[in-house]
Design a protein around this motif. Structure first.
Motif, mmCIF file in Angstrom:
data_model
loop_
_atom_site.group_PDB
_atom_site.id
_atom_site.type_symbol
_atom_site.label_atom_id
_atom_site.label_comp_id
_atom_site.label_asym_id
_atom_site.label_seq_id
_atom_site.Cartn_x
_atom_site.Cartn_y
_atom_site.Cartn_z
ATOM 1 N N LEU A 180 46.616 36.487 41.382
ATOM 2 C CA LEU A 180 46.088 37.851 41.535
ATOM 3 C C LEU A 180 44.633 37.918 41.091
ATOM 4 C CD1 LEU A 180 49.097 39.978 40.225
ATOM 5 C CD2 LEU A 180 48.193 39.979 42.563
ATOM 6 N N GLN A 181 44.325 37.200 40.035
ATOM 7 C CA GLN A 181 42.960 37.194 39.516
ATOM 8 C C GLN A 181 42.006 36.504 40.493
ATOM 9 O OE1 GLN A 181 42.621 35.150 35.694
ATOM 10 N NE2 GLN A 181 41.425 36.853 34.896
ATOM 11 N N GLN A 182 42.438 35.359 41.010
ATOM 12 C CA GLN A 182 41.561 34.573 41.878
ATOM 13 C C GLN A 182 41.497 35.122 43.304
ATOM 14 O OE1 GLN A 182 43.111 30.581 41.458
ATOM 15 N NE2 GLN A 182 42.123 30.267 39.464
ATOM 16 N N ARG A 183 42.619 35.586 43.812
ATOM 17 C CA ARG A 183 42.668 36.042 45.213
ATOM 18 C C ARG A 183 42.172 37.475 45.359
ATOM 19 N NH1 ARG A 183 42.520 37.690 49.610
ATOM 20 N NH2 ARG A 183 43.951 37.419 51.374
ATOM 21 N N TYR A 184 42.484 38.334 44.397
ATOM 22 C CA TYR A 184 42.164 39.755 44.540
ATOM 23 C C TYR A 184 41.193 40.279 43.486
ATOM 24 C CZ TYR A 184 46.120 39.703 47.742
ATOM 25 O OH TYR A 184 46.970 39.420 48.786
ATOM 26 N N GLY A 185 40.776 39.417 42.575
ATOM 27 C CA GLY A 185 39.822 39.840 41.564
ATOM 28 C C GLY A 185 40.368 40.804 40.538
ATOM 29 N N LEU A 186 41.683 40.798 40.332
ATOM 30 C CA LEU A 186 42.281 41.725 39.375
ATOM 31 C C LEU A 186 41.958 41.324 37.938
ATOM 32 C CD1 LEU A 186 43.946 43.113 41.598
ATOM 33 C CD2 LEU A 186 45.917 42.954 40.097
ATOM 34 N N PRO A 187 41.596 42.294 37.105
ATOM 35 C CA PRO A 187 41.537 42.007 35.671
ATOM 36 C C PRO A 187 42.955 41.737 35.174
ATOM 37 C CG PRO A 187 40.482 44.121 36.202
ATOM 38 C CD PRO A 187 41.238 43.687 37.413
ATOM 39 N N VAL A 188 43.117 40.692 34.365
ATOM 40 C CA VAL A 188 44.437 40.316 33.858
ATOM 41 C C VAL A 188 44.401 40.273 32.333
ATOM 42 C CG1 VAL A 188 46.158 38.473 33.710
ATOM 43 C CG2 VAL A 188 45.087 39.000 35.915
ATOM 44 N N VAL A 189 45.369 40.931 31.721
ATOM 45 C CA VAL A 189 45.544 40.857 30.273
ATOM 46 C C VAL A 189 46.885 40.175 30.025
ATOM 47 C CG1 VAL A 189 45.715 42.152 28.115
ATOM 48 C CG2 VAL A 189 44.221 42.976 29.938
ATOM 49 N N ASP A 190 46.873 39.070 29.291
ATOM 50 C CA ASP A 190 48.073 38.259 29.078
ATOM 51 C C ASP A 190 48.528 38.395 27.625
ATOM 52 O OD1 ASP A 190 49.889 36.120 28.576
ATOM 53 O OD2 ASP A 190 49.071 35.010 30.279
ATOM 54 N N ALA A 191 49.709 38.950 27.424
ATOM 55 C CA ALA A 191 50.218 39.166 26.068
ATOM 56 C C ALA A 191 50.367 37.859 25.305
ATOM 57 C CB ALA A 191 51.558 39.903 26.122
ATOM 58 N N ASP A 192 50.735 36.768 25.983
ATOM 59 C CA ASP A 192 50.881 35.474 25.309
ATOM 60 C C ASP A 192 49.540 34.981 24.773
ATOM 61 O OD1 ASP A 192 53.578 35.172 25.419
ATOM 62 O OD2 ASP A 192 53.599 33.742 27.078
ATOM 63 N N LYS A 193 48.480 35.154 25.561
ATOM 64 C CA LYS A 193 47.155 34.730 25.103
ATOM 65 C C LYS A 193 46.704 35.578 23.913
ATOM 66 C CE LYS A 193 45.641 32.868 29.551
ATOM 67 N NZ LYS A 193 44.702 32.981 30.694
ATOM 68 N N LEU A 194 47.002 36.867 23.973
ATOM 69 C CA LEU A 194 46.670 37.736 22.841
ATOM 70 C C LEU A 194 47.445 37.308 21.591
ATOM 71 C CD1 LEU A 194 46.566 41.258 24.536
ATOM 72 C CD2 LEU A 194 44.618 39.954 23.668
ATOM 73 N N ALA A 195 48.712 36.939 21.789
ATOM 74 C CA ALA A 195 49.531 36.517 20.649
ATOM 75 C C ALA A 195 48.956 35.268 20.002
ATOM 76 C CB ALA A 195 50.966 36.274 21.097
#
Length: 203
Positions: free
Chosen positions: A24-39
């Protein structure tokens, strides 16, 4: 500034949530927030949560460079539910606050939030639509063992700590089946994305 439409991506462990989010980020440019990365940020060396973990389990929970020995911590918390509850009580409030801040700061009409424990932590109100990434139980167990180099017993403990995938599927707005090739998964993502429509309705 109005809030963006928030697409929640969840599903079982090792089902492919990050694969969908990256696409989604690469194809549509969506901002992504990942809870695992935040953790992971929450328990970085020097944070209050990191210190609380070290205080509770001692220096043996750290690697030689000071970072947390995540596999060892996982062995503890997945074998003892009360320890997992304690750890989640440290991490979850910080992660939720960071996700809320990211939503407030987002200047795009649509964003994706990857939240593995969306249902378990009752964060449905944080998102507008819920996509569940699913696979068969056999594929899920095999992928988890391979990805995290776990024994069958350890992998089963992790699966047991989450809501059954069947229940997540039942609560989903859209189910993406990651049981075949990446191309097949991406095709489902494209269809689900297009069904959102410009105002996020439909699907």
């Amino acid at each position: 500034m109005s809030k963006p439409l928030r697409l929640g991506i969840t599903g079982g462990i090792a089902c492919g949530k990050s694969v969908v989010a990256t696409y989604l980020q690469q194809r549509y440019g969506l901002p992504v927030v990942d809870a695992d990365k935040l953790a992971r940020q929450a328990v970085a060396v020097g944070t209050p949560i990191y210190q609380a973990i070290v205080d509770r389990y001692g220096g043996k929970i750290c690697r030689s460079d000071g970072t947390l020995d995540r596999p060892r911590l996982g062995e503890i918390v997945f074998a003892q539910p009360q320890e997992r509850q304690w750890l989640e009580a440290q991490i979850h409030p910080w992660v939720i606050a960071e996700m809320e801040r990211a939503i407030e700061m987002c200047d795009q009409p649509l964003m994706a939030l990857v939240i593995p424990l969306l249902f378990e932590v009752h964060l449905e109100s944080l998102v507008d639509r819920i996509w569940v990434v699913a696979t068969t139980s056999e594929q899920q167990l095999a992928r988890l063992q391979q990805r995290d180099r776990l024994s069958g017993h350890a992998a089963a403990q992790r699966l047991a700590s989450q809501l059954p995938l069947e229940e997540k599927i039942r609560r989903a707005d859209t189910v993406l089946w990651n049981t075949g090739s990446l191309a097949e998964l991406y095709h489902q993502v494209d269809e689900a994305f297009s069904s959102l429509g410009r105002n996020g309705k439909g699907g």
